[in-house]
Scaffold this active site. Sequence first.
Site, PDB file in Angstrom:
ATOM      1  N   CYS A   2       6.662  -5.456   1.216  1.00 32.58           N
ATOM      2  CA  CYS A   2       6.248  -6.272   2.240  1.00 32.58           C
ATOM      3  C   CYS A   2       6.980  -6.385   3.447  1.00 32.58           C
ATOM      4  O   CYS A   2       8.160  -5.705   3.463  1.00 32.58           O
ATOM      5  CB  CYS A   2       6.525  -7.876   1.661  1.00 32.58           C
ATOM      6  SG  CYS A   2       5.535  -8.052  -0.024  1.00 32.58           S
ATOM      7  N   ARG A  27       3.742  -1.488   5.169  1.00 35.25           N
ATOM      8  CA  ARG A  27       4.671  -1.823   4.040  1.00 35.25           C
ATOM      9  C   ARG A  27       3.998  -2.578   3.208  1.00 35.25           C
ATOM     10  O   ARG A  27       4.548  -2.987   2.123  1.00 35.25           O
ATOM     11  CB  ARG A  27       5.777  -2.699   4.684  1.00 35.25           C
ATOM     12  CG  ARG A  27       6.778  -1.829   5.728  1.00 35.25           C
ATOM     13  CD  ARG A  27       7.891  -3.115   6.182  1.00 35.25           C
ATOM     14  NE  ARG A  27       8.579  -3.324   5.160  1.00 35.25           N
ATOM     15  CZ  ARG A  27       9.742  -2.924   4.718  1.00 35.25           C
ATOM     16  NH1 ARG A  27      10.146  -1.516   5.359  1.00 35.25           N
ATOM     17  NH2 ARG A  27      10.563  -3.223   3.832  1.00 35.25           N
ATOM     18  N   TRP A  75       2.319  -6.850  -0.049  1.00 38.85           N
ATOM     19  CA  TRP A  75       1.898  -5.690  -1.026  1.00 38.85           C
ATOM     20  C   TRP A  75       2.088  -6.701  -2.315  1.00 38.85           C
ATOM     21  O   TRP A  75       3.400  -6.783  -2.734  1.00 38.85           O
ATOM     22  CB  TRP A  75       2.628  -4.464  -0.822  1.00 38.85           C
ATOM     23  CG  TRP A  75       2.313  -3.546  -1.750  1.00 38.85           C
ATOM     24  CD1 TRP A  75       1.283  -2.610  -2.028  1.00 38.85           C
ATOM     25  CD2 TRP A  75       3.260  -3.189  -3.056  1.00 38.85           C
ATOM     26  NE1 TRP A  75       1.401  -1.771  -3.042  1.00 38.85           N
ATOM     27  CE2 TRP A  75       2.248  -1.926  -3.542  1.00 38.85           C
ATOM     28  CE3 TRP A  75       4.449  -3.295  -3.407  1.00 38.85           C
ATOM     29  CZ2 TRP A  75       2.849  -1.295  -4.830  1.00 38.85           C
ATOM     30  CZ3 TRP A  75       4.807  -2.866  -4.714  1.00 38.85           C
ATOM     31  CH2 TRP A  75       4.096  -1.892  -5.278  1.00 38.85           C
ATOM     32  N   ASN A 101      10.514 -10.732   1.393  1.00 38.57           N
ATOM     33  CA  ASN A 101      10.336  -9.177   0.783  1.00 38.57           C
ATOM     34  C   ASN A 101      11.560  -8.998  -0.224  1.00 38.57           C
ATOM     35  O   ASN A 101      12.507  -9.300  -0.084  1.00 38.57           O
ATOM     36  CB  ASN A 101      10.389  -8.226   2.116  1.00 38.57           C
ATOM     37  CG  ASN A 101      10.305  -7.006   1.512  1.00 38.57           C
ATOM     38  OD1 ASN A 101       9.641  -6.564   0.545  1.00 38.57           O
ATOM     39  ND2 ASN A 101      11.375  -5.984   2.349  1.00 38.57           N
ATOM     40  N   GLY A 102      10.817  -8.790  -1.574  1.00 41.86           N
ATOM     41  CA  GLY A 102      11.701  -8.524  -2.542  1.00 41.86           C
ATOM     42  C   GLY A 102      11.156  -8.990  -3.863  1.00 41.86           C
ATOM     43  O   GLY A 102      10.044  -9.515  -4.013  1.00 41.86           O
ATOM     44  N   GLU A 484       3.164  18.147  -5.076  1.00 43.86           N
ATOM     45  CA  GLU A 484       3.201  17.672  -3.831  1.00 43.86           C
ATOM     46  C   GLU A 484       1.679  17.650  -3.159  1.00 43.86           C
ATOM     47  O   GLU A 484       1.074  16.492  -2.853  1.00 43.86           O
ATOM     48  CB  GLU A 484       4.039  18.216  -2.769  1.00 43.86           C
ATOM     49  CG  GLU A 484       3.870  17.664  -1.383  1.00 43.86           C
ATOM     50  CD  GLU A 484       4.481  16.033  -1.076  1.00 43.86           C
ATOM     51  OE1 GLU A 484       4.653  15.652  -2.124  1.00 43.86           O
ATOM     52  OE2 GLU A 484       4.145  15.697   0.162  1.00 43.86           O
ATOM     53  N   LYS A 488      -0.663  14.441  -2.743  1.00 45.41           N
ATOM     54  CA  LYS A 488      -1.252  13.947  -1.470  1.00 45.41           C
ATOM     55  C   LYS A 488      -2.871  13.740  -1.963  1.00 45.41           C
ATOM     56  O   LYS A 488      -3.529  12.819  -1.201  1.00 45.41           O
ATOM     57  CB  LYS A 488      -1.271  14.975  -0.442  1.00 45.41           C
ATOM     58  CG  LYS A 488       0.277  15.053   0.115  1.00 45.41           C
ATOM     59  CD  LYS A 488       0.523  13.907   0.756  1.00 45.41           C
ATOM     60  CE  LYS A 488       1.792  13.135  -0.009  1.00 45.41           C
ATOM     61  NZ  LYS A 488       3.193  13.236   0.345  1.00 45.41           N
ATOM     62  N   GLU A 491      -3.463  10.409  -3.413  1.00 45.77           N
ATOM     63  CA  GLU A 491      -3.036   9.326  -2.573  1.00 45.77           C
ATOM     64  C   GLU A 491      -4.221   8.954  -1.423  1.00 45.77           C
ATOM     65  O   GLU A 491      -4.745   7.824  -1.035  1.00 45.77           O
ATOM     66  CB  GLU A 491      -1.767   9.445  -1.725  1.00 45.77           C
ATOM     67  CG  GLU A 491      -0.573   9.397  -2.620  1.00 45.77           C
ATOM     68  CD  GLU A 491       0.843   9.504  -1.522  1.00 45.77           C
ATOM     69  OE1 GLU A 491       1.501   8.225  -1.551  1.00 45.77           O
ATOM     70  OE2 GLU A 491       0.782  10.547  -1.240  1.00 45.77           O
ATOM     71  N   HIS A 507      -1.020  26.478 -21.283  1.00 42.64           N
ATOM     72  CA  HIS A 507      -0.454  25.353 -22.386  1.00 42.64           C
ATOM     73  C   HIS A 507      -1.145  24.341 -22.514  1.00 42.64           C
ATOM     74  O   HIS A 507      -0.670  23.288 -23.126  1.00 42.64           O
ATOM     75  CB  HIS A 507       1.167  25.254 -22.208  1.00 42.64           C
ATOM     76  CG  HIS A 507       2.009  26.504 -22.304  1.00 42.64           C
ATOM     77  ND1 HIS A 507       2.273  27.034 -23.449  1.00 42.64           N
ATOM     78  CD2 HIS A 507       2.649  27.208 -21.276  1.00 42.64           C
ATOM     79  CE1 HIS A 507       2.919  28.172 -23.217  1.00 42.64           C
ATOM     80  NE2 HIS A 507       3.262  28.239 -22.183  1.00 42.64           N
ATOM     81  N   LYS A 606       4.504   1.731   1.853  1.00 42.79           N
ATOM     82  CA  LYS A 606       5.057   2.651   2.404  1.00 42.79           C
ATOM     83  C   LYS A 606       6.353   3.009   1.572  1.00 42.79           C
ATOM     84  O   LYS A 606       6.817   4.116   1.276  1.00 42.79           O
ATOM     85  CB  LYS A 606       5.522   2.533   4.012  1.00 42.79           C
ATOM     86  CG  LYS A 606       6.441   3.630   4.713  1.00 42.79           C
ATOM     87  CD  LYS A 606       5.364   5.078   4.710  1.00 42.79           C
ATOM     88  CE  LYS A 606       6.279   6.315   5.061  1.00 42.79           C
ATOM     89  NZ  LYS A 606       5.552   7.411   5.170  1.00 42.79           N
TER      90      LYS A 606
END
Length: 611
Positions: A2, A27, A75, A101-102, A484, A488, A491, A507, A606
């Site tokens: 957050c 965030r 968040w 935040n935490g 990657e 992307k 996301e 496989h 983020k």
Amino acid sequence: MCGIAGYIGKDGAKDFLINALKRLEYRGYDSAGIAVVEKGNEVRCVKKVGRIKELEDNIKNEKWGETVGIAHTRWATHGIPSEKNAHPHSDCDSNIYLVHNGIIENYKSLKADLERAGHIFKSNTDTEVLAHLVEKHFAGNLEEAVLNALKEVEGAYALAVIAREDPDKLVVAKKSSPLVLGFSEGETFIASDPSALVGFTDRVIYMDDGELGVITTDDYKIISIENNSEVNKKPNVIELDLSDIQKNGFEYFLLKEIFECPEVIKNSTRGRMIIEEGLAKLGGLEVLDQKRLRDIERIIIIGCGSASYAAMVGEYMLEEYAGIPVEVELGSEFRYRKPIIDERTAVLVVSQSGETADSLASLMEAKRKGALTLGIVNVVGSTVARETEAGVYNHAGPEIAVASTKAFISQIVVLALITVYMGRMRGMSMIMGKRILEEISNLPKLVEDVLQDSENIRTLAKKYSAYENFLYLGRKYNCPIAYEGALKIKEISYIHAEGYAGGEMKHGPIAMIDENFPCVFIAPKDSVYEKMCSNMEEVKARGGKIIAITTKGNEDLNDIVSDTIYIPKTLEMLTPVLACIPLYLFAAYVGIERGLDIDKPRNLAKSVTVE
Ligand code: M6R
């Protein structure tokens, strides 16, 4: 994760806090709230579900005479996004208000005790216990109440607290979540990230774990939570530019950041290459005893998400060119294993934010076991940067879009520099060092060339935007780039995608291939090109569509692939930098085509400061 912000000073709390929340929105962005103490000691608290804009619109006509305030962008971890779960949270008497935040790990037992003592809870969050705990200890002095409350708390926090009955101060505290204080004439600002302070002040103090700050309009005091003693800390001046955190004409930060990559590479390498001597000059590593570095027998690179893929590229580079055994570990796994580490092991943490909880916990475990700890970090002054013995900053500038692009590119470039730095200590020839550095110095121009192709990539994105599945394939240096690329598109565009090592396709994943499951092949003309061609044939034989990323001038694939994106030729170890650019543009344009907010994908934040 957050974002929190706070203000004490003249009448400007609301303006700063809303501005700060907008900059911290990356965030977390499922709900937001603000609480201010007005002159006359009334508290105004407003919370809204959704983006900061909702909150801003709701309070923009309010005329508050506010001098102290706190704000939060959330968040969700404990409790769904809703007004009741949004911060600030308050106690039973609506005296204490706080943002956090935490995660409070022992919140269940604390909550049970507080409920037994008669406290009434309004939300489903872990944070609300803090408000009631502070209430329990409050006897007119806010900092004493917060100090005593925190002694009962286990977990992580960046905290800002205000009280109607002790209205002229802002109390803050930090453990394992970032918090920075900013000072200007008659005003003090607090935020999770210094980008929120840009334009307000450049004089900052980074709070350290276990510290509590008491801030009044014209003074501040920092206290150790453990022994109540005062800690002497003075502000430092930081360099941050307003243009770094603005869109500069781009519709999205994500696009701006992709197009910044040539400049980012220049910034990551500036002053760090002595090309004629084939040497990398990394001041952040020179601080170490060089014999200790030379005697390192093994490197474990730790990262999460994209950072772990950059780490994999680094693994290939360091093994091939510096001859050092390297393993890559996910932060979330490493912390729970029983890793075999000693003083001849270097643990290198790769993290854009420098705050990722899993990477941090792994770092602390490595420290406990006596490893040499190193970091590759973008956010200056972040926890990883401070907790490692040495390291290299990316200098990619603030990355605002939630999906990492320019920071990832800079991580690979920094890993290439570290490869030369360590390689030259271990028998890499000057000629080889020079060759790698020359190729690195060419990268900005080559990335520019790839960016020139953006309109073609946009056209391709339109063509493929309705597909619901993609397979990304690459080998050797570009295997992590397949991961990657798939990450992307997941996301940014919410399309299901899998990243696979080219050789692994037969496989299992090959069973999925049909005309509705396009494959993106990262196939530059390198040592594994022929192998990739065989994999393409296998896909073609099953009616699959192929988009190939290959080296400029390569016409061999015309009969096999549906579409081709060209990248210029470079050294094999650096091809990931060039291959990423079209993958990033493709994901961004597909997301735009699908009408999505590509800067703030749903459900994400983020940096992930929770487990
Ligand atoms: O701040 P960090 O580099 O430690 O973050 C690691 C991951 O959370 C991050 O790379 C994440 O995977 C991004 N969403 C990728 O775009």
